[in-house]
Design a protein around this motif. Structure first.
Motif, mmCIF file in Angstrom:
data_model
loop_
_atom_site.group_PDB
_atom_site.id
_atom_site.type_symbol
_atom_site.label_atom_id
_atom_site.label_comp_id
_atom_site.label_asym_id
_atom_site.label_seq_id
_atom_site.Cartn_x
_atom_site.Cartn_y
_atom_site.Cartn_z
ATOM 1 N N VAL A 1 -72.343 80.621 13.739
ATOM 2 C CA VAL A 1 -71.869 80.852 15.114
ATOM 3 C C VAL A 1 -72.791 81.795 15.896
ATOM 4 O O VAL A 1 -72.522 82.094 17.056
ATOM 5 C CB VAL A 1 -70.398 81.353 15.149
ATOM 6 C CG1 VAL A 1 -69.471 80.301 14.582
ATOM 7 C CG2 VAL A 1 -70.227 82.656 14.422
ATOM 8 N N ASP A 2 -73.876 82.261 15.275
ATOM 9 C CA ASP A 2 -74.844 83.084 16.018
ATOM 10 C C ASP A 2 -75.436 82.253 17.151
ATOM 11 O O ASP A 2 -75.733 81.068 16.966
ATOM 12 C CB ASP A 2 -75.979 83.534 15.089
ATOM 13 C CG ASP A 2 -75.509 84.526 14.046
ATOM 14 O OD1 ASP A 2 -75.481 85.727 14.335
ATOM 15 O OD2 ASP A 2 -75.135 84.070 12.935
ATOM 16 N N MET B 1 -68.870 83.599 2.811
ATOM 17 C CA MET B 1 -68.653 83.909 4.221
ATOM 18 C C MET B 1 -69.449 85.127 4.630
ATOM 19 O O MET B 1 -69.695 86.014 3.813
ATOM 20 C CB MET B 1 -67.179 84.209 4.491
ATOM 21 C CG MET B 1 -66.336 82.980 4.631
ATOM 22 S SD MET B 1 -64.780 83.171 3.776
ATOM 23 C CE MET B 1 -65.311 83.192 2.095
ATOM 24 N N SER B 2 -69.843 85.157 5.912
ATOM 25 C CA SER B 2 -70.557 86.314 6.440
ATOM 26 C C SER B 2 -70.117 86.557 7.883
ATOM 27 O O SER B 2 -69.931 85.604 8.650
ATOM 28 C CB SER B 2 -72.067 86.048 6.366
ATOM 29 O OG SER B 2 -72.778 87.094 6.988
ATOM 30 N N GLY B 3 -69.948 87.803 8.252
ATOM 31 C CA GLY B 3 -69.632 88.175 9.639
ATOM 32 C C GLY B 3 -68.330 87.600 10.153
ATOM 33 O O GLY B 3 -67.325 87.581 9.446
ATOM 34 N N LEU C 1 -80.113 82.341 4.996
ATOM 35 C CA LEU C 1 -79.628 82.532 6.370
ATOM 36 C C LEU C 1 -79.764 83.994 6.804
ATOM 37 O O LEU C 1 -80.212 84.287 7.910
ATOM 38 C CB LEU C 1 -78.173 82.069 6.491
ATOM 39 C CG LEU C 1 -77.967 80.548 6.411
ATOM 40 C CD1 LEU C 1 -76.489 80.197 6.308
ATOM 41 C CD2 LEU C 1 -78.597 79.858 7.618
ATOM 42 N N HIS C 2 -79.428 84.909 5.900
ATOM 43 C CA HIS C 2 -79.577 86.340 6.208
ATOM 44 C C HIS C 2 -81.032 86.686 6.504
ATOM 45 O O HIS C 2 -81.328 87.384 7.475
ATOM 46 C CB HIS C 2 -79.069 87.196 5.042
ATOM 47 C CG HIS C 2 -77.586 87.385 5.036
ATOM 48 N ND1 HIS C 2 -76.905 87.923 6.097
ATOM 49 C CD2 HIS C 2 -76.648 87.106 4.089
ATOM 50 C CE1 HIS C 2 -75.604 87.961 5.807
ATOM 51 N NE2 HIS C 2 -75.431 87.459 4.602
ATOM 52 N N PHE D 1 -79.576 85.449 10.547
ATOM 53 C CA PHE D 1 -78.226 84.993 10.898
ATOM 54 C C PHE D 1 -77.175 85.865 10.221
ATOM 55 O O PHE D 1 -77.343 86.286 9.075
ATOM 56 C CB PHE D 1 -78.049 83.514 10.530
ATOM 57 C CG PHE D 1 -78.963 82.624 11.312
ATOM 58 C CD1 PHE D 1 -78.658 82.269 12.619
ATOM 59 C CD2 PHE D 1 -80.154 82.174 10.747
ATOM 60 C CE1 PHE D 1 -79.524 81.472 13.349
ATOM 61 C CE2 PHE D 1 -81.025 81.374 11.481
ATOM 62 C CZ PHE D 1 -80.708 81.016 12.779
ATOM 63 N N GLU D 2 -76.124 86.140 10.945
ATOM 64 C CA GLU D 2 -75.108 87.075 10.432
ATOM 65 C C GLU D 2 -73.705 86.494 10.365
ATOM 66 O O GLU D 2 -72.881 86.932 9.567
ATOM 67 C CB GLU D 2 -75.064 88.335 11.312
ATOM 68 C CG GLU D 2 -76.238 89.258 11.071
ATOM 69 C CD GLU D 2 -76.360 90.358 12.120
ATOM 70 O OE1 GLU D 2 -75.449 90.475 12.978
ATOM 71 O OE2 GLU D 2 -77.367 91.084 12.076
ATOM 72 N N ASN D 3 -73.442 85.524 11.229
ATOM 73 C CA ASN D 3 -72.064 85.011 11.307
ATOM 74 C C ASN D 3 -72.026 83.537 10.910
ATOM 75 O O ASN D 3 -72.356 82.659 11.706
ATOM 76 C CB ASN D 3 -71.524 85.202 12.726
ATOM 77 C CG ASN D 3 -71.580 86.664 13.135
ATOM 78 O OD1 ASN D 3 -70.886 87.507 12.566
ATOM 79 N ND2 ASN D 3 -72.436 86.968 14.093
#
Lengths: 154, 248
Positions: B17-18, B128-130, B110-111, B115-117
């Motif tokens: 979603v970033d 999951m992240s963010g 991804l990190h 990307f965070e979310n």
């Protein structure tokens, strides 16, 4: 002389005290047993086998029952059992040892009393669903069979 | 953005979603899953694991990733009292540890790309992240093993892994490694929330193989919570599990 006169009296008093203490312990124990028998008939720990098949066999009296503190070797355990309509509705820990990672093997064998609930469909919106892979096995078996057929027909 | 592709025999869904999300990053992550499949799939004759099982490659000359997976498998086997074992009848099937490891690495990719979310979901095992699109924790449903169309629990989780090991009333596919050939029949599903998907997945797999005692094993682990559903449609859950539950 005075000492000698007091001494026997003191000894007699000690013996009397011992008698009263013993009597008190015995009476307290009997009272405790009676209390346990008549007020908490189901307070003992319930075997795991009954938790899983709570629909059959034993019929319990409705209410909430607290078990005794049990020294489970790695710490004290105390559970509370809730009975509804004669069946175990819920089992909860009132006390339970805290050092969770020090006794993995022991806990995994000796701690079968966790909270339970009947599963119920939820209508809330979610982003993702976690579940055992639905397609994996069927997909792989199908692919495998297809590949085998492909091999044989060539 | 959200994409689903079929890889490793299962749907893999990635949602990011970033605002900086592009199609290219999806290709990078799916390429990685494809590489994992090509290396570790026991269903592919050309994979490195298949070549090891046919003794075409000796254990001394395997790739670094295979070495890593073998080491992680051995560690998991020891930590679970033998309930996790990738060796069956002389061949290796490391799929029980590869999946969680691959999802974890995909999240790392991804990190590393800023990307965070996001979440990465491979066949129901999720990292999951963010935050989600609403700026909240990700909402995860636990599937009903008696009816795949239903969910029976809603969790609010982030920066963690959620894995479910199990079977559905239609089929059985997890065997107890300590009792050769014995199917797990008492328990239908075991969901584990862990510090990351690698940890959650390997312990969910091992705990499921333990049968009814598996949930107690999860209880004994620091930083893990579990929700087990048995054949009587009863759920048993660990003492800290409720902190993840949304009461809908």
């Amino acid at each position: 002389m005075i000492k000698n006169q007091i001494q026997p009296g003191f000894n007699l008093g000690n013996a009397t005290k011992k008698f009263y203490i013993s009597a008190f312990v015995v009476i307290t124990f009997i009272a405790y047993v009676i209390h346990q028998r008549f007020t908490k008939p189901d307070s003992a720990l319930i075997p795991a086998s009954q938790l899983s098949t709570s629909s059959s066999q034993t019929v319990y009296k409705d209410g909430t029952y607290t078990g005794p503190q049990v020294d489970a070797y790695y710490g004290l355990v105390e559970v509370q059992v809730k009975i509804q309509q004669g069946k175990i509705a819920n089992v909860q820990f009132l006390q339970y040892p805290n050092d969770r990672n020090t006794s993995v093997r022991i806990n995994s064998i000796a701690m079968p009393y966790l909270e339970q609930e009947a599963i119920q469909a939820q209508s809330a919106q979610v982003n993702i669903i976690s579940g055992a892979t639905l397609t994996s096995e069927g997909f792989m078996m199908s692919l495998d069979a297809a590949l085998k057929t492909a091999k044989n027909s060539s | 953005m959200k994409q689903t592709r079929l890889l490793m025999g299962m749907p893999i869904t990635i949602e990011i979603v970033d605002p900086s999300t592009t199609n290219a990053i999806f290709d990078v992550v799916y390429d990685y899953f494809n590489y994992v499949d090509e290396t570790f799939s026991t269903y592919k004759d050309t994979s490195e694991i298949s070549r090891i099982n046919r003794h075409e490659i000796s254990l001394a000359e395997v790739s670094e990733d295979i070495q890593t997976i073998f080491a992680l498998s051995e560690q998991t086997k020891q930590e679970t009292g033998g309930y996790f074992n990738i060796q069956h009848n002389g061949s290796y099937d490391p799929s029980g540890v590869v999946k969680g490891w691959a999802i974890y690495n995909a999240a790392q990719i991804l990190h590393l790309n800023g990307f965070e979310n996001f979440y990465v979901d491979a066949g129901g095992d999720i990292q999951m992240s963010g935050c989600n699109a609403d700026g909240e924790n990700w909402r995860v449903g636990i599937r009903n093993p008696f009816n795949p169309e239903e969910i029976v629990k809603v969790l609010s989780v982030t920066d963690r892994g959620v894995a479910t090991s199990g079977t559905y009333v239609r089929g059985q596919h997890i065997y107890n490694p300590l009792a050769e050939g014995q199917l797990i029949t008492d328990i239908l599903s075991l969901t584990v929330v862990g510090p990351d998907i690698y940890e959650a997945d390997r312990f969910a797999t091992a705990a499921f193989a333990m049968g009814r005692g598996g949930i107690n094993f999860i209880e004994s682990l620091d930083g893990f919570e579990g929700y087990m559903i048995d054949k009587e449609k009863q759920a048993t859950f660990t003492t800290g599990f409720k902190k993840w539950v949304i009461n809908a």
